[in-house]
Design a protein around this motif. Structure first.
Motif, PDB file in Angstrom:
ATOM      1  N   ALA A  90       0.807  -1.225   0.000  1.00 52.45           N
ATOM      2  CA  ALA A  90       0.000   0.000   0.000  1.00 52.45           C
ATOM      3  C   ALA A  90       0.833   1.265   0.000  1.00 52.45           C
ATOM      4  N   ASP A  91       2.093   1.172   0.423  1.00 53.55           N
ATOM      5  CA  ASP A  91       2.954   2.356   0.399  1.00 53.55           C
ATOM      6  C   ASP A  91       4.193   2.143  -0.466  1.00 53.55           C
ATOM      7  N   GLY A  92       4.218   1.047  -1.211  1.00 55.21           N
ATOM      8  CA  GLY A  92       5.341   0.777  -2.099  1.00 55.21           C
ATOM      9  C   GLY A  92       6.632   0.447  -1.388  1.00 55.21           C
ATOM     10  N   SER A  93       6.584   0.194  -0.079  1.00 53.49           N
ATOM     11  CA  SER A  93       7.807  -0.015   0.687  1.00 53.49           C
ATOM     12  C   SER A  93       8.373  -1.421   0.564  1.00 53.49           C
ATOM     13  N   SER A  94       7.539  -2.372   0.164  1.00 51.63           N
ATOM     14  CA  SER A  94       7.991  -3.760   0.082  1.00 51.63           C
ATOM     15  C   SER A  94       8.285  -4.163  -1.362  1.00 51.63           C
ATOM     16  N   PRO A  95       9.491  -4.645  -1.658  1.00 46.67           N
ATOM     17  CA  PRO A  95       9.758  -5.218  -2.972  1.00 46.67           C
ATOM     18  C   PRO A  95       8.910  -6.484  -3.130  1.00 46.67           C
ATOM     19  N   LEU A  96       8.241  -6.625  -4.272  1.00 48.46           N
ATOM     20  CA  LEU A  96       7.297  -7.722  -4.487  1.00 48.46           C
ATOM     21  C   LEU A  96       7.743  -8.622  -5.629  1.00 48.46           C
ATOM     22  N   ALA A  97       7.425  -9.914  -5.515  1.00 49.46           N
ATOM     23  CA  ALA A  97       7.783 -10.884  -6.550  1.00 49.46           C
ATOM     24  C   ALA A  97       6.602 -11.791  -6.863  1.00 49.46           C
ATOM     25  N   CYS A 103       2.225 -19.260 -16.739  1.00 49.97           N
ATOM     26  CA  CYS A 103       1.152 -18.358 -16.339  1.00 49.97           C
ATOM     27  C   CYS A 103       1.602 -16.910 -16.554  1.00 49.97           C
ATOM     28  N   VAL A 104       0.662 -15.990 -16.428  1.00 44.98           N
ATOM     29  CA  VAL A 104       0.945 -14.584 -16.737  1.00 44.98           C
ATOM     30  C   VAL A 104       1.384 -13.837 -15.477  1.00 44.98           C
ATOM     31  N   PRO A 105       2.600 -13.268 -15.485  1.00 45.53           N
ATOM     32  CA  PRO A 105       3.021 -12.404 -14.374  1.00 45.53           C
ATOM     33  C   PRO A 105       2.597 -10.974 -14.659  1.00 45.53           C
ATOM     34  N   VAL A 106       1.939 -10.343 -13.707  1.00 47.14           N
ATOM     35  CA  VAL A 106       1.479  -8.967 -13.886  1.00 47.14           C
ATOM     36  C   VAL A 106       2.002  -8.121 -12.723  1.00 47.14           C
ATOM     37  N   LEU A 107       2.674  -7.032 -13.064  1.00 40.30           N
ATOM     38  CA  LEU A 107       3.166  -6.081 -12.077  1.00 40.30           C
ATOM     39  C   LEU A 107       2.401  -4.786 -12.246  1.00 40.30           C
ATOM     40  N   LEU A 108       1.990  -4.178 -11.140  1.00 41.05           N
ATOM     41  CA  LEU A 108       1.143  -2.987 -11.207  1.00 41.05           C
ATOM     42  C   LEU A 108       1.656  -1.891 -10.281  1.00 41.05           C
ATOM     43  N   ALA A 109       1.335  -0.653 -10.652  1.00 40.78           N
ATOM     44  CA  ALA A 109       1.700   0.485  -9.810  1.00 40.78           C
ATOM     45  C   ALA A 109       0.701   1.615 -10.025  1.00 40.78           C
ATOM     46  N   GLY A 110       0.503   2.408  -8.983  1.00 41.10           N
ATOM     47  CA  GLY A 110      -0.354   3.582  -9.069  1.00 41.10           C
ATOM     48  C   GLY A 110       0.078   4.615  -8.049  1.00 41.10           C
ATOM     49  N   VAL A 117       1.572   2.930  -4.838  1.00 33.95           N
ATOM     50  CA  VAL A 117       1.014   1.641  -4.422  1.00 33.95           C
ATOM     51  C   VAL A 117       1.461   0.636  -5.479  1.00 33.95           C
ATOM     52  N   THR A 118       2.015  -0.497  -5.050  1.00 38.39           N
ATOM     53  CA  THR A 118       2.519  -1.490  -5.995  1.00 38.39           C
ATOM     54  C   THR A 118       1.847  -2.841  -5.772  1.00 38.39           C
ATOM     55  N   ALA A 119       1.923  -3.687  -6.807  1.00 38.82           N
ATOM     56  CA  ALA A 119       1.326  -5.020  -6.708  1.00 38.82           C
ATOM     57  C   ALA A 119       2.013  -5.975  -7.667  1.00 38.82           C
ATOM     58  N   ALA A 120       1.934  -7.248  -7.345  1.00 37.97           N
ATOM     59  CA  ALA A 120       2.423  -8.326  -8.214  1.00 37.97           C
ATOM     60  C   ALA A 120       1.361  -9.417  -8.203  1.00 37.97           C
TER      61      ALA A 120
END
Length: 238
Positions: A90-97, A103-110, A117-120
């Motif tokens: 929620a604050d982009g502080s954690s590196p995500l994998a 399968c499809v890997p999707v990385l997101l940011a806003g 805010v980031t997501a994997a």
């Protein structure tokens, strides 16, 4: 080590590993110690603190877990690896994998209240049809994210992902854009096209990368070899 990488602004980095990074999964019969060494090498290349890269126990669900460095979970904690198929910081502080091998890997940011805010997300056939991407976007927006972008990484392509006719019919009824045919003219699914359509419908700007895991020797493919390792999509802030 990186098959593709980019700087996405606000100190944000997005990348996908290749086979030179080695298998990064603990569940494919590889020696755990060697996997952890490879993960440590990846963190060093990413220039993030040792043990900070967050992985998940992926089970082809539509479940989303929220993780942050402020949650107090160290890398050795039993709760540090949630069972889910998407992670949101929620604050982009954690590196995500996210780990995949077809399968499809999707990385997101806003943009968010804390800057970003980031997501994997792991979007296999089941997860995609069950709404893992919609759930990920909803979780990001509930954290205040706006102006969402997504990077769709390499996966098995629609001309290679052969499936039974009944599976194609079911998927087509639920998400028509998934319907495809192999190069040898048998039923197939186009998972990257499905992921792009889902995200576009959710008003997410999509960057879709080329590359088929089955056709690319520098990427792992479970369809090419059942003993295949897993490569990773990673998103982090420097």
């Amino acid at each position: 080590m990186f098959w593709w990488q980019t700087q996405a602004g606000d100190g944000l980095m997005v990348a996908f590993t290749n086979t030179t990074a080695g298998n990064l999964a603990l569940h494919v019969g590889d020696h755990p110690g060697q996997v952890l060494l490879r993960r440590a090498a990846l963190e060093k290349r990413m220039q993030v603190p040792a043990g900070s890269l967050r992985f998940m126990n992926q089970v082809h669900s539509a479940d989303v877990a929220t993780v942050d460095t402020a949650d107090g979970l160290g890398p050795g904690s039993p709760s540090a690896v949630p069972t889910a198929d998407a992670l949101v910081s929620a604050d982009g502080s954690s590196p995500l994998a996210v780990m995949v091998a077809d399968c499809v890997p999707v990385l997101l940011a806003g943009r968010g209240p804390g800057g970003v805010v980031t997501a994997a997300a792991h979007a296999g056939r089941r997860g995609l049809l069950d709404g893992v991407l919609a759930n990920t976007v909803a979780t990001m927006r509930s954290a205040g994210a706006t102006g969402l972008r997504a990077w769709i990484g390499p996966a098995v392509c629609g001309a290679c992902y052969e499936v039974p006719e009944a599976m194609l019919a079911d998927a087509k009824a639920r998400l028509p854009v998934l319907a495809s045919r192999t190069r040898w003219d048998t039923p197939a699914l186009d998972l990257p096209a499905g992921a792009e359509a889902e995200l576009t419908a959710l008003d997410v700007q999509v960057i879709r990368l080329p590359g088929c895991t089955l056709e690319s020797d520098d990427l792992y493919s479970h369809r090419r070899s059942s003993a295949a390792g897993r490569f990773a999509g990673v998103i982090w802030r420097r």
